[in-house]
Scaffold this active site. Structure first.
Site, PDB file in Angstrom:
ATOM      1  N   ASN A  30       0.849  -1.199   0.000  1.00 30.84           N
ATOM      2  CA  ASN A  30       0.000   0.000   0.000  1.00 30.84           C
ATOM      3  C   ASN A  30       0.881   1.244   0.000  1.00 30.84           C
ATOM      4  O   ASN A  30       2.109   1.142  -0.039  1.00 30.84           O
ATOM      5  CB  ASN A  30      -0.953  -0.029   1.205  1.00 30.84           C
ATOM      6  N   ARG A  31       0.267   2.400   0.059  1.00 30.23           N
ATOM      7  CA  ARG A  31       0.976   3.667  -0.148  1.00 30.23           C
ATOM      8  C   ARG A  31       1.662   4.240   1.089  1.00 30.23           C
ATOM      9  O   ARG A  31       2.156   5.364   1.055  1.00 30.23           O
ATOM     10  CB  ARG A  31      -0.002   4.725  -0.672  1.00 30.23           C
TER      11      ARG A  31
END
Ligand code: C5P
Length: 218
Positions: A30-31
């Site tokens: 994820n980011r």
């Protein structure tokens, strides 16, 4: 800090994303950049705490004076946390742990074919929930990154995971993940406090101050 409110205390912080492998060259993630968690580790150290930072893959320097353990998968983060959790007076789960992982890790690179492929995912262990269900347990702070209905989702998590405090933030549209500034909505049983938009280092210091107050430390 003009005094050391966490002197003699140990703080464990999780930070960054996790990486859940599909095969030797691919993974789900994820980011999360890890910046908020690293800033919290640094702030806790500057408040006088001994800090254990359990970090998912992120390219950030270790804050001075902080003991760092690098991990990759959610299951590795779980083991690293549980190995040392008995030492912690405060646990701050800031990592964006992947909620799901591929059911199997292929030992060879998955080959491209003409057909699509289905990815079967299974839940990862919930580190925060399991830390909060220990007895005795540290003061437990969770994070809730939400794209909508931030307050109500965060309050739900506070109760469902039996946390002492949750720090909620709005994500998506370039907010919170992989940027330098953030704001946090702190919630606990019977109250809360908004920390306005500011650089993550200042926000981390403000969060530590609220934790000190909520724990009733001098
Ligand atoms: O339920 P959700 O994943 O949105 O909750 C976020 C909070 O739970 C964060 O504090 C995160 O670090 C923690 N968490 C965890 N282990 C997981 C998933 C989330 O510790 N497997």
């Amino acid at each position: 800090f003009d005094y050391l409110p966490l002197a003699g205390k140990a703080v464990m912080v999780t930070a960054g994303p996790t990486r859940e492998p599909l095969d030797p060259v691919r993974y789900l993630t994820n980011r999360s950049s890890g910046r908020m968690g690293f800033a919290i580790a640094q702030a806790a150290h500057s408040a006088g705490a001994r800090v254990i930072l359990i970090a998912g893959p992120c390219a950030l320097p270790t804050p001075a004076g902080v003991e760092r353990h690098d991990v990759e998968r959610a299951s590795d983060m779980y083991s690293a946390v549980m190995a040392r959790i008995d030492e912690a007076d405060i646990f701050i789960g800031c990592a964006a742990v992947c909620d799901y992982r591929p059911i199997d890790e292929a030992h060879e690179k998955i080959k491209k074919g003409a057909q699509g492929i289905d990815l079967a995912l299974v839940p990862t262990p919930d580190i925060l929930r399991d830390v909060a269900s220990r007895s005795p347990r540290p003061f437990v702070v969770g994070f809730a990154a939400e794209t909508h209905d931030v307050q109500s989702h965060a309050r739900g998590k506070l109760l469902a995971k039996n946390l002492d405090m949750i720090a909620a933030n709005q994500v998506g549209d370039g907010q919170a993940f992989d940027v330098d500034e953030n704001s946090l909505e702190l919630l606990w049983d019977g109250g809360g406090k908004s920390l306005p938009q500011q650089p993550k280092h200042e926000l981390a210091l403000a969060l530590i101050k609220v934790i000190v107050e909520r724990m009733g430390l001098p």
